[in-house]
Design an enzyme around this catalytic site. Structure first.
Site, PDB file in Angstrom:
ATOM      1  N   LYS A  87      -7.961  -6.378   8.266  1.00 50.46           N
ATOM      2  CA  LYS A  87      -9.030  -6.506   8.858  1.00 50.46           C
ATOM      3  C   LYS A  87      -8.457  -6.587  10.653  1.00 50.46           C
ATOM      4  CE  LYS A  87      -9.563 -11.626   8.212  1.00 50.46           C
ATOM      5  NZ  LYS A  87      -8.659 -11.808   6.931  1.00 50.46           N
ATOM      6  N   LYS A  99      -0.887  -0.101   7.148  1.00 50.29           N
ATOM      7  CA  LYS A  99      -1.408  -1.269   6.218  1.00 50.29           C
ATOM      8  C   LYS A  99      -2.791  -1.670   6.575  1.00 50.29           C
ATOM      9  CE  LYS A  99      -0.170  -5.796   4.854  1.00 50.29           C
ATOM     10  NZ  LYS A  99      -0.849  -6.813   5.499  1.00 50.29           N
ATOM     11  N   LYS A 145       1.173 -18.945  17.949  1.00 46.83           N
ATOM     12  CA  LYS A 145      -0.104 -19.507  18.753  1.00 46.83           C
ATOM     13  C   LYS A 145       0.465 -19.610  20.241  1.00 46.83           C
ATOM     14  CE  LYS A 145      -4.887 -20.335  18.684  1.00 46.83           C
ATOM     15  NZ  LYS A 145      -6.061 -20.959  17.924  1.00 46.83           N
TER      16      LYS A 145
HETATM   17  P1  ADP Z   1      -5.911  -9.209   6.570  1.00 43.86           P
HETATM   18  O1  ADP Z   1      -4.495  -8.576   7.077  1.00 43.86           O
HETATM   19  O2  ADP Z   1      -7.044  -8.439   6.316  1.00 43.86           O
HETATM   20  O3  ADP Z   1      -6.344 -10.316   7.616  1.00 43.86           O
HETATM   21  P2  ADP Z   1      -5.157 -11.543   4.967  1.00 43.86           P
HETATM   22  O4  ADP Z   1      -4.033 -11.794   5.754  1.00 43.86           O
HETATM   23  O5  ADP Z   1      -6.450 -12.350   4.906  1.00 43.86           O
HETATM   24  O6  ADP Z   1      -5.668 -10.040   5.268  1.00 43.86           O
HETATM   25  O7  ADP Z   1      -4.655 -11.306   3.306  1.00 43.86           O
HETATM   26  C1  ADP Z   1      -5.062 -12.004   2.148  1.00 43.86           C
HETATM   27  C2  ADP Z   1      -4.249 -11.567   1.143  1.00 43.86           C
HETATM   28  O8  ADP Z   1      -4.332 -10.110   0.884  1.00 43.86           O
HETATM   29  C3  ADP Z   1      -2.734 -11.749   1.489  1.00 43.86           C
HETATM   30  O9  ADP Z   1      -2.320 -12.452   0.140  1.00 43.86           O
HETATM   31  C4  ADP Z   1      -2.221 -10.473   1.477  1.00 43.86           C
HETATM   32  O10 ADP Z   1      -0.855 -10.282   1.221  1.00 43.86           O
HETATM   33  C5  ADP Z   1      -3.230  -9.477   1.021  1.00 43.86           C
HETATM   34  N1  ADP Z   1      -3.209  -8.147   1.620  1.00 43.86           N
HETATM   35  C6  ADP Z   1      -3.901  -8.225   2.648  1.00 43.86           C
HETATM   36  N2  ADP Z   1      -3.933  -6.774   2.956  1.00 43.86           N
HETATM   37  C7  ADP Z   1      -3.159  -6.056   2.440  1.00 43.86           C
HETATM   38  C8  ADP Z   1      -2.761  -4.815   2.028  1.00 43.86           C
HETATM   39  N3  ADP Z   1      -3.170  -3.763   2.949  1.00 43.86           N
HETATM   40  N4  ADP Z   1      -1.813  -4.510   0.931  1.00 43.86           N
HETATM   41  C9  ADP Z   1      -1.515  -5.467   0.177  1.00 43.86           C
HETATM   42  N5  ADP Z   1      -2.069  -6.569   0.396  1.00 43.86           N
HETATM   43  C10 ADP Z   1      -2.923  -7.052   1.205  1.00 43.86           C
END
Ligand code: ADP
Ligand code: TRP
Length: 322
Positions: free
Chosen positions: A192, A189, A110
């Site tokens: 969100k 990948k 950040k």
């Molecule tokens: P985002 O990328 O949607 O913001 P987060 O960072 O909140 O998701 O991820 C929460 C959990 O879900 C983490 O442990 C992350 O490793 C897993 N995760 C998120 N997206 C994926 C994905 N496309 N494939 C595998 N694991 C994922």
């Protein structure tokens, strides 16, 4: 083993969250003593809207229960319901070197972007260490991005133990299986932040539309294709049993199919896969009192453990004069 993990309530869960994290937490509740909490104190560093934070917190608990977290097996609670953790956080803060926290990526990223950071974000890893140490957790399943924070937790616990005696159990990170890296609707990948997600509890008709919009290459229909390099096939595999997966792979190798056909099979498989969870979720949404009771019971059990550990730490460093 005592297993613990926190889930930030920052958005509706998508397929990537499920296969990459939630399913693995739920699997660990069998044969382990599990502590799972909704990390609303951490979420407060980003979610600054009262209704949104309380709704997301309750929703996250409902989602976990609907997806199979069993409150008879594991302790499910909300982070802020255990105030002992915030007290423990202060104890750890006093021994936390500034330099160590300055290197932590949540704050560093950040700052490098020139954005204003607050003390909550700066000390985020110390609160996370308190979360873990308060329950004598041995194993902490997390995504790779959180491994640095577990290292910080071990550092802080190690130096506290060094100064004051063996108070804290040093936890180990269990890195979640990232071979389940779930592709999003654009083949990148699923995340969100990339706007390419399919939410687990999306309305089935909307989910179908999202699946139909998944990007594909412009390969002629009759040409055979390697299933393993195709994101549509990867998604289908997550939801299907061995036999239909083999059949689908054979269809790819033979060629002569249309992507529409595969997308329909994927939507059907995903809908069937989450059907029971969807039903459980609908039940819980219409019985919020049951959820509240599960969380109250979880908080009670979690506090019992956290009080014991906090007392141990207070005694060791001379805070307990009575
Ligand atoms: P985002 O990328 O949607 O913001 P987060 O960072 O909140 O998701 O991820 C929460 C959990 O879900 C983490 O442990 C992350 O490793 C897993 N995760 C998120 N997206 C994926 C994905 N496309 N494939 C595998 N694991 C994922
Ligand atoms: N920081 C973690 C995340 O963003 C959530 C979290 C908070 C956590 N406290 C924890 C994870 C303790 C494991 C252990 O995903």
């Amino acid at each position: 083993m005592r297993v613990l993990s926190g889930i930030q309530p920052t958005g509706r869960p998508h397929w990537g969250n499920y296969f990459g994290a939630i399913r693995q937490y739920i699997d660990l509740q069998t044969d382990n003593q599990g502590y799972y909490f909704v990390a609303n104190l951490h979420a407060l560093t980003t979610v600054r809207n009262r209704e949104q934070l309380s709704r997301l917190t309750l929703d996250a608990a409902i989602d976990l229960l609907a997806l199979g977290l069993d409150p008879q097996k594991a302790t499910l609670f909300v982070q802020s319901d255990v105030p002992e953790v915030s007290e423990l956080c202060w104890l750890l803060m006093t021994g936390a070197p500034m330099g160590l926290l300055e290197r932590c990526h949540a704050y560093k990223d950040k700052k490098e972007k020139g954005l204003a950071a607050d003390a909550g974000l700066f000390t985020y890893p110390v609160l996370m260490a308190a979360d873990i140490l308060a329950y004598d957790a041995e194993i902490v399943p997390v995504g790779v991005d959180q491994v640095q924070h577990i290292e910080v937790c071990r550092d802080l616990a190690g130096s506290f133990n060094h100064e004051f005696g063996e108070v804290f159990v040093l936890p180990k990170a269990r890195v979640l299986d990232s071979s389940a890296k779930v592709p999003g609707t654009d083949g990148e990948k699923m995340s969100k932040s990339y706007n390419n997600t399919v939410q687990i509890f999306e309305d089935p008709a909307v989910m179908r539309k999202q699946v139909m919009r998944i990007t594909t290459d412009s390969r002629p229909m009759e040409q055979p294709k390697d299933p393993d390099s195709d994101h549509l096939y990867q998604l289908f595999s997550l939801f299907s049993a061995e036999a239909p997966r083999q059949e689908m792979a054979a269809l790819y190798r033979r060629g002569g199919f249309g992507y529409g056909q595969i997308k329909k099979a994927l939507a059907d498989a995903a809908e069937a896969y989450f059907a029971a969870a969807r039903e459980r979720r609908a039940y819980l949404v219409s019985h919020p009192q049951e959820v509240v009771e599960i969380l109250a019971d979880g908080a009670r059990r979690a506090r019992q453990k956290a009080q014991e550990v906090l007392r141990r730490a207070q005694k060791a460093c001379g805070l307990a004069v009575r």
